[in-house]
Design an enzyme around this catalytic site. Structure first.
Site, PDB file in Angstrom:
ATOM      1  N   LYS A 175       0.846  -0.978   0.112  1.00 42.64           N
ATOM      2  CA  LYS A 175      -0.036  -0.012  -0.038  1.00 42.64           C
ATOM      3  C   LYS A 175       0.909   1.271  -0.103  1.00 42.64           C
ATOM      4  O   LYS A 175       1.370   1.676   0.992  1.00 42.64           O
ATOM      5  CB  LYS A 175      -0.871  -0.122   1.395  1.00 42.64           C
ATOM      6  CG  LYS A 175      -2.199   0.620   1.055  1.00 42.64           C
ATOM      7  CD  LYS A 175      -2.140   2.446   0.832  1.00 42.64           C
ATOM      8  CE  LYS A 175      -1.493   3.088   1.981  1.00 42.64           C
ATOM      9  NZ  LYS A 175      -1.535   4.500   1.683  1.00 42.64           N
ATOM     10  N   PRO A 176       0.924   1.951  -1.113  1.00 39.96           N
ATOM     11  CA  PRO A 176       1.785   2.868  -1.268  1.00 39.96           C
ATOM     12  C   PRO A 176       1.378   4.309  -0.932  1.00 39.96           C
ATOM     13  O   PRO A 176       0.013   4.358  -0.769  1.00 39.96           O
ATOM     14  CB  PRO A 176       2.295   3.247  -2.840  1.00 39.96           C
ATOM     15  CG  PRO A 176       1.056   2.749  -3.340  1.00 39.96           C
ATOM     16  CD  PRO A 176       0.728   1.491  -2.481  1.00 39.96           C
ATOM     17  N   ALA A 177       1.856   5.369  -0.632  1.00 38.02           N
ATOM     18  CA  ALA A 177       1.544   6.713  -0.219  1.00 38.02           C
ATOM     19  C   ALA A 177       0.541   7.288  -1.461  1.00 38.02           C
ATOM     20  O   ALA A 177       0.901   7.074  -2.372  1.00 38.02           O
ATOM     21  CB  ALA A 177       2.479   7.686   0.237  1.00 38.02           C
ATOM     22  N   GLY A 228       7.290   5.128   8.334  1.00 34.40           N
ATOM     23  CA  GLY A 228       6.568   6.584   8.514  1.00 34.40           C
ATOM     24  C   GLY A 228       6.853   7.062   9.805  1.00 34.40           C
ATOM     25  O   GLY A 228       7.949   6.983  10.256  1.00 34.40           O
ATOM     26  N   SER A 229       5.961   7.804  10.304  1.00 30.82           N
ATOM     27  CA  SER A 229       6.013   8.861  11.527  1.00 30.82           C
ATOM     28  C   SER A 229       5.851   7.984  12.613  1.00 30.82           C
ATOM     29  O   SER A 229       5.178   6.724  12.495  1.00 30.82           O
ATOM     30  CB  SER A 229       5.069   9.671  11.497  1.00 30.82           C
ATOM     31  OG  SER A 229       3.838   9.425  11.802  1.00 30.82           O
ATOM     32  N   LEU A 250      10.678   4.314  11.868  1.00 26.72           N
ATOM     33  CA  LEU A 250       9.763   5.401  12.126  1.00 26.72           C
ATOM     34  C   LEU A 250      10.753   6.801  12.010  1.00 26.72           C
ATOM     35  O   LEU A 250      11.782   6.919  11.470  1.00 26.72           O
ATOM     36  CB  LEU A 250       9.240   5.280  13.581  1.00 26.72           C
ATOM     37  CG  LEU A 250       8.433   3.981  13.643  1.00 26.72           C
ATOM     38  CD1 LEU A 250       7.781   3.910  15.081  1.00 26.72           C
ATOM     39  CD2 LEU A 250       7.516   3.844  12.490  1.00 26.72           C
ATOM     40  N   CYS A 283      14.331  10.173   6.574  1.00 27.36           N
ATOM     41  CA  CYS A 283      14.466   9.883   8.179  1.00 27.36           C
ATOM     42  C   CYS A 283      15.764  10.208   8.694  1.00 27.36           C
ATOM     43  O   CYS A 283      15.978  10.413   9.907  1.00 27.36           O
ATOM     44  CB  CYS A 283      13.914   8.354   8.353  1.00 27.36           C
ATOM     45  SG  CYS A 283      12.164   8.122   7.789  1.00 27.36           S
ATOM     46  N   GLU A 385      11.326  16.429  14.621  1.00 27.03           N
ATOM     47  CA  GLU A 385      11.901  16.015  13.160  1.00 27.03           C
ATOM     48  C   GLU A 385      11.060  16.954  12.321  1.00 27.03           C
ATOM     49  O   GLU A 385       9.853  17.109  12.172  1.00 27.03           O
ATOM     50  CB  GLU A 385      11.366  14.695  12.803  1.00 27.03           C
ATOM     51  CG  GLU A 385      12.198  14.208  11.310  1.00 27.03           C
ATOM     52  CD  GLU A 385      11.450  12.819  11.195  1.00 27.03           C
ATOM     53  OE1 GLU A 385      12.589  12.174  10.736  1.00 27.03           O
ATOM     54  OE2 GLU A 385      10.527  12.319  11.572  1.00 27.03           O
TER      55      GLU A 385
END
Length: 487
Positions: A175-177, A228-229, A250, A283, A385
């Site tokens: 599942k891509p962004a 991701g976050s 993350l 990241c 971040e």
């Protein structure tokens, strides 16, 4: 190619037009729509997971050499179309074309690396406490993987999960962004071309809060691999409705320490590269630099010159630009927020601080590389971040002070040291609480070594042999053998 992929899903080895609502995908350099994706429905999500489940046993039972050959074919197919795939990435993500091409080639490299690792999966025999038993320990693929991938590196961060899982014998639903879906769909085209069996790789699209969450909660998914976050990673851990293995890469808030013994020019070059590459949307970007006070002003003077020398442009029009557009309005807004916060709390603007001038930048998400000095941990730039082209710099008076400030964060992904004194290098690297420490370079993550964070920066590893082992279960087979009859 984008027009051919628009609105499509790749499920069970075939393409179908998604039944869900359309979501526009925009070029971040111009604001123009380049196509749309479908928000996958519950039925389509179930179909993708079922296809992966149906393909699993056959793929897992293949000889490792056959899976290796398939990954080599995939790597070759991707490399052969690097220019076309790079163009798709630049249109949806904003990075310059040459940098996008480099990322596609790194995806191909990941295919070849894990093709080689696929044939080196070993078990072991553990001797028992008696001579009539022994224990055989083997590794078996986990099963169906749900991969939820981000927009900043839309090829590589799919590839790390795809290649390692396939090498291990797992099947996968990706599942891509929403911002960068077409790169993942282009990878699915190459999966087809490489003749990887139907259902082994599936790509579905849609909002992460709906489609990604459905994978997290799906009882047919055995492992979630997410980048991701930290906040989303925590929600994933908390919301799984069945026990699942998880790899979560993350957020970070990555420091650099520059000692008085450092090669100052090399430190400046490294800081500018790792702070501003991909507009800081990485990241392991350097968010904050701590510089020994005697060389502090010299560092700032040099970093100002180096940052101002970076070129910015539409990634398609200026393929060799250092920087392109930011991927969307959200990271740009956060960058501006962190800058305003720092200046309001007393930081000194060294360079940048605004969008580049010119009509070509008017409609896109552009911002100049920005450096602020005299920063404290009361400022967001030093404690959160940013994920944008903003670098905070502060002086320090002793190594213990630098270490304490560098470790003063809930994150622990990557850190950087520039020092020529080996006693300083040893002292710093053993005390920095990070999963990756790069010394006199800024390549904290390389394909053949494990890459992962500590604390709120995640669990599990990608890259290296360890990245593939994340997709295995261990099985202990305890065997009793009696004396043969008639001996």
């Amino acid at each position: 190619m984008i027009s051919e992929l628009s609105g499509k899903l790749f499920i069970g080895g075939g393409w179908k037009t998604g039944a869900g609502a359309g979501i526009a995908v925009l070029n971040p350099a111009t604001g123009e729509s380049i196509g749309e994706i479908a928000a996958s429905t519950a039925d389509e999500i179930n179909e993708a997971v079922a296809a992966a489940r149906a393909a699993f046993r056959g793929w897992a039972d293949l000889p490792a050499k056959a899976r290796s050959a398939a990954l080599h074919r995939l790597g070759d197919a991707i490399a052969a179309d690097a220019d076309g795939m790079a163009r798709i990435m630049t249109m949806e993500q904003g990075k310059p074309l040459n940098e996008a091409r480099g990322e596609i080639l790194k995806l191909a490299e990941a295919c070849h690396f894990y093709a080689e690792e696929a044939v080196r999966v070993h078990g072991e025999i553990v001797p028992g406490d008696t001579t009539d038993h022994h224990s055989l320990v083997i590794r078996e693929p986990i099963g169906v993987v749900g991969a939820i991938t981000p927009w900043n590196y839309p090829a590589e961060l799919v590839g790390w999960k795809l290649c390692a899982s396939l090498a291990a014998g797992c099947t996968i639903v990706i599942k891509p962004a929403d911002l960068t879906p077409f790169t993942a769909l282009a990878i699915a085209r190459k999966v087809e071309e490489a003749k990887i069996p139907a259902g082994v790789v599936n790509v579905i699209t849609g909002p992460g809060s709906v489609v990604g969450q459905a994978l997290v909660e799906h009882p047919g998914v055995d492992k979630i691999a997410f980048t991701g976050s930290s906040s989303v990673g925590l929600r994933i851990q908390q919301s799984a409705t069945t026990v699942k293995r998880m790899s979560l890469e993350l957020g970070g808030n990555c420091p650099m320490i520059v000692t008085e013994s450092a090669d100052l020019d090399a430190a400046v070059k490294g800081a500018v590269r790792r702070s501003f590459r991909n507009m800081g949307q990485i990241c392991i970007a350097i968010n904050r630099v701590y510089v020994a006070r005697p060389i502090y002003e010299a560092f700032l003077a040099k970093v100002k010159v180096a940052a101002e020398a970076l070129t910015i442009g539409n990634g398609l029009d200026k393929p060799d630009a250092d920087l392109g557009a930011m991927a969307s309005a959200d990271p740009l807004a956060k960058t501006k927020e962190h800058l305003a916060d720092a200046l309001a709390k007393g930081a000194r603007l060294v360079t940048g601080g605004a969008a580049p001038e010119g009509e070509q930048f008017a409609r896109g998400h552009f911002f100049r590389p920005t450096v602020v000095a005299d920063c404290t941990h009361a400022m967001k730039v030093m404690s959160e971040e940013t994920f944008g082209p903003l670098l905070g710099v502060a002086p320090y008076d002793g190594l213990d002070e630098a270490i304490a400030r560098a470790n003063d964060t809930p994150y622990g992904l990557a850190s950087y040291v520039y020092a020529k004194d080996m006693d300083e290098v040893r002292y710093l690297t053993t005390r920095l609480d990070y999963g990756n420490v790069a010394v006199n370079n800024v390549d904290a993550g390389v394909m053949n070594a494990p890459y992962g964070g500590r604390k709120q920066s995640g669990v599990g590893y990608e890259h290296g042999r360890e990245g593939m082992l994340e997709y295995f279960n261990f099985k202990h087979i305890r065997i009793r053998h009696d004396e043969p009859k008639g001996r």
